[in-house]
Design a protein around this motif. Structure first.
Motif, mmCIF file in Angstrom:
data_model
loop_
_atom_site.group_PDB
_atom_site.id
_atom_site.type_symbol
_atom_site.label_atom_id
_atom_site.label_comp_id
_atom_site.label_asym_id
_atom_site.label_seq_id
_atom_site.Cartn_x
_atom_site.Cartn_y
_atom_site.Cartn_z
ATOM 1 N N ARG A 5 0.860 -1.178 0.000
ATOM 2 C CA ARG A 5 0.000 0.000 0.000
ATOM 3 C C ARG A 5 0.892 1.222 0.000
ATOM 4 N NH1 ARG A 5 -1.830 -3.718 2.946
ATOM 5 N NH2 ARG A 5 -0.752 -3.021 4.797
ATOM 6 N N MET A 6 0.679 2.117 -0.941
ATOM 7 C CA MET A 6 1.522 3.290 -1.075
ATOM 8 C C MET A 6 0.657 4.534 -1.122
ATOM 9 S SD MET A 6 4.203 1.877 -3.920
ATOM 10 C CE MET A 6 4.805 0.185 -3.779
ATOM 11 N N ILE A 7 1.212 5.608 -0.589
ATOM 12 C CA ILE A 7 0.545 6.905 -0.636
ATOM 13 C C ILE A 7 1.512 7.904 -1.253
ATOM 14 C CG2 ILE A 7 -0.346 8.805 0.765
ATOM 15 C CD1 ILE A 7 -1.502 6.834 2.651
ATOM 16 N N ALA A 8 1.033 8.680 -2.196
ATOM 17 C CA ALA A 8 1.828 9.767 -2.760
ATOM 18 C C ALA A 8 1.563 11.018 -1.939
ATOM 19 C CB ALA A 8 1.458 10.000 -4.222
ATOM 20 N N VAL A 9 2.633 11.663 -1.556
ATOM 21 C CA VAL A 9 2.528 12.878 -0.738
ATOM 22 C C VAL A 9 3.190 14.020 -1.497
ATOM 23 C CG1 VAL A 9 3.135 13.925 1.469
ATOM 24 C CG2 VAL A 9 2.581 11.498 1.367
ATOM 25 N N ALA A 10 2.522 15.159 -1.556
ATOM 26 C CA ALA A 10 3.057 16.359 -2.203
ATOM 27 C C ALA A 10 2.923 17.519 -1.220
ATOM 28 C CB ALA A 10 2.310 16.639 -3.507
ATOM 29 N N ASP A 11 3.170 18.725 -1.705
ATOM 30 C CA ASP A 11 3.062 19.908 -0.844
ATOM 31 C C ASP A 11 1.671 20.030 -0.223
ATOM 32 O OD1 ASP A 11 5.653 20.532 -1.435
ATOM 33 O OD2 ASP A 11 5.138 21.933 -3.029
ATOM 34 N N GLN A 12 0.656 19.526 -0.941
ATOM 35 C CA GLN A 12 -0.717 19.603 -0.451
ATOM 36 C C GLN A 12 -1.033 18.510 0.570
ATOM 37 O OE1 GLN A 12 0.399 19.182 -3.611
ATOM 38 N NE2 GLN A 12 -1.020 20.019 -5.110
ATOM 39 N N GLY A 13 -0.075 17.636 0.860
ATOM 40 C CA GLY A 13 -0.326 16.502 1.742
ATOM 41 C C GLY A 13 -0.545 15.245 0.916
ATOM 42 N N PRO A 14 -1.213 14.226 1.466
ATOM 43 C CA PRO A 14 -1.481 13.013 0.704
ATOM 44 C C PRO A 14 -2.348 13.331 -0.513
ATOM 45 C CG PRO A 14 -1.888 12.667 3.037
ATOM 46 C CD PRO A 14 -1.697 14.129 2.846
ATOM 47 N N VAL A 15 -1.917 12.894 -1.698
ATOM 48 C CA VAL A 15 -2.637 13.268 -2.921
ATOM 49 C C VAL A 15 -3.041 12.077 -3.783
ATOM 50 C CG1 VAL A 15 -1.677 15.601 -3.079
ATOM 51 C CG2 VAL A 15 -0.443 13.681 -4.119
ATOM 52 N N ALA A 16 -2.571 10.883 -3.453
ATOM 53 C CA ALA A 16 -2.970 9.713 -4.231
ATOM 54 C C ALA A 16 -2.718 8.472 -3.403
ATOM 55 C CB ALA A 16 -2.198 9.638 -5.544
#
Length: 108
Positions: A46-57
């Motif tokens: 299970r993976m989560i993409a994190v960007a400046d906006q927080g978790p995004v995908a």
């Protein structure tokens, strides 16, 4: 910039927060964790993409004997196409690294 975080253990709260929704109540989180790790689905990656906006995908994959099966990622609404492409590239890199770690060197 985006990064991929692998959830080593079941964490339904983070999993669902990746799409911007509220974290489920504790009892529901426990139930969802069991769903994510049992039955025929079993996405043990299970993976989560994190960007400046927080978790995004959120993304999922399953180790199999000779392959890693993965599901199409789900993105938070409003993400730009370049960021989606970056996340997909990072996800595929993470899957390839996982395959190499388990002795599977090429995608089928």
């Amino acid at each position: 910039m985006a990064t991929i975080r692998t959830l080593a253990g079941p964490d339904a709260g983070d999993w669902f927060a990746a799409l911007g929704g509220p974290s489920p109540p504790a009892a529901e989180s426990d139930r969802l964790s069991r769903v994510l790790t049992a039955g025929t689905l079993k996405p043990d990656l299970r993976m989560i993409a994190v960007a400046d906006q927080g978790p995004v995908a959120r993304l999922a994959a399953q180790r199999q004997a000779k392959a890693i099966r993965f599901w199409l990622p789900r993105f938070r609404d409003g993400l730009s196409e370049p960021l989606r492409e970056t996340i997909m590239a990072l996800f595929l890199d993470a899957l390839l690294a996982e395959r190499r770690a388990t002795g599977l060197d090429a995608l089928p």
